[in-house]
Design a protein around this motif. Structure first.
Motif, short mmCIF file in Angstrom:
data_model
loop_
_atom_site.label_atom_id
_atom_site.label_comp_id
_atom_site.label_asym_id
_atom_site.label_seq_id
_atom_site.Cartn_x
_atom_site.Cartn_y
_atom_site.Cartn_z
N ALA A 12 -0.18 11.77 3.76
CA ALA A 12 -0.76 10.54 4.31
C ALA A 12 -1.47 9.74 3.22
O ALA A 12 -1.36 8.51 3.17
N TYR A 13 -2.17 10.44 2.34
CA TYR A 13 -2.88 9.75 1.25
C TYR A 13 -1.88 9.08 0.29
O TYR A 13 -2.09 7.96 -0.15
N LEU A 14 -0.80 9.76 0.00
CA LEU A 14 0.22 9.16 -0.86
C LEU A 14 0.88 7.97 -0.18
O LEU A 14 1.21 6.98 -0.85
N LYS A 19 1.59 2.08 0.14
CA LYS A 19 1.48 0.82 0.88
C LYS A 19 0.59 -0.18 0.18
O LYS A 19 0.81 -1.39 0.24
N ARG A 20 -0.45 0.28 -0.48
CA ARG A 20 -1.37 -0.61 -1.19
C ARG A 20 -0.88 -0.99 -2.58
O ARG A 20 -1.52 -1.76 -3.27
N ASN A 21 0.21 -0.38 -3.01
CA ASN A 21 0.74 -0.58 -4.36
C ASN A 21 -0.26 -0.19 -5.44
O ASN A 21 -0.31 -0.78 -6.51
N VAL A 142 -4.57 2.20 6.66
CA VAL A 142 -3.71 1.26 5.95
C VAL A 142 -4.02 -0.16 6.37
O VAL A 142 -3.88 -1.11 5.58
N ALA A 143 -4.46 -0.36 7.59
CA ALA A 143 -4.72 -1.70 8.11
C ALA A 143 -5.91 -2.36 7.44
O ALA A 143 -6.06 -3.58 7.50
N GLU A 144 -6.80 -1.59 6.81
CA GLU A 144 -8.00 -2.17 6.19
C GLU A 144 -7.67 -3.04 5.00
O GLU A 144 -6.85 -2.86 4.22
#
Length: 144
Positions: A12-14, A19-21, A142-144
């Motif tokens: 999940a962390y990866l 997603k944040r690049n 991820v939404a943050e």
């Protein structure tokens, strides 16, 4: 299952990093490969834990060794005489029966017998610290 939860948290962390690049390309691929290797090692340990030697194999091996040891003096006596035959058979019995006993001891390395791996000590001193560190730094949403 705590190890599976650790693998899930790392994955999940990866995913969040991807997603944040924040991390991309080869480093991210290496991180995913390491998580996959951790999961593979976990499944290997589960196989060791849940797959003992078949009883018939252990019995057959024990019987074969005893038959060998019973007929060994008959082969050694004409060539080496009684004293060396007794000595040779005793040494062979010591080694072969010792190998059988060692094989039975390492068949199930995870447990609470005297010769088993001390996993409680390993968990308490090493993994507990790592789990606390992972819990303190859970991946953000991820939404943050």
């Amino acid at each position: 299952n705590i190890p599976l939860e650790i693998v899930w948290a790392l994955s999940a962390y990866l995913y969040v990093l991807e997603k944040r690049n924040n991390v991309g390309g080869n480093p991210l691929g290496q991180l995913y490969a390491n998580v996959l290797a951790l999961e593979d090692d976990l499944t290997t340990m589960e196989k060791i834990l849940t797959c003992p030697l078949p009883v018939i194999y252990a019995l057959h091996l024990r019987h074969a060794v005893w038959i060998y040891l019973l007929f060994m003096p008959l082969q050694l006596l004409p060539t080496y005489g009684p004293w060396l035959t007794v000595l040779g058979t005793t040494l062979a019995a010591f080694f072969f029966l010792g190998f059988i006993a060692a094989g039975e001891e390492i068949e199930q390395p995870f447990g609470y017998d005297d010769n088993d791996l001390d996993l409680d000590l390993f968990v308490e001193e090493i993994i507990a610290k790592e789990l606390q560190e992972i819990k303190e730094h859970l991946p953000p949403d991820v939404a943050e």
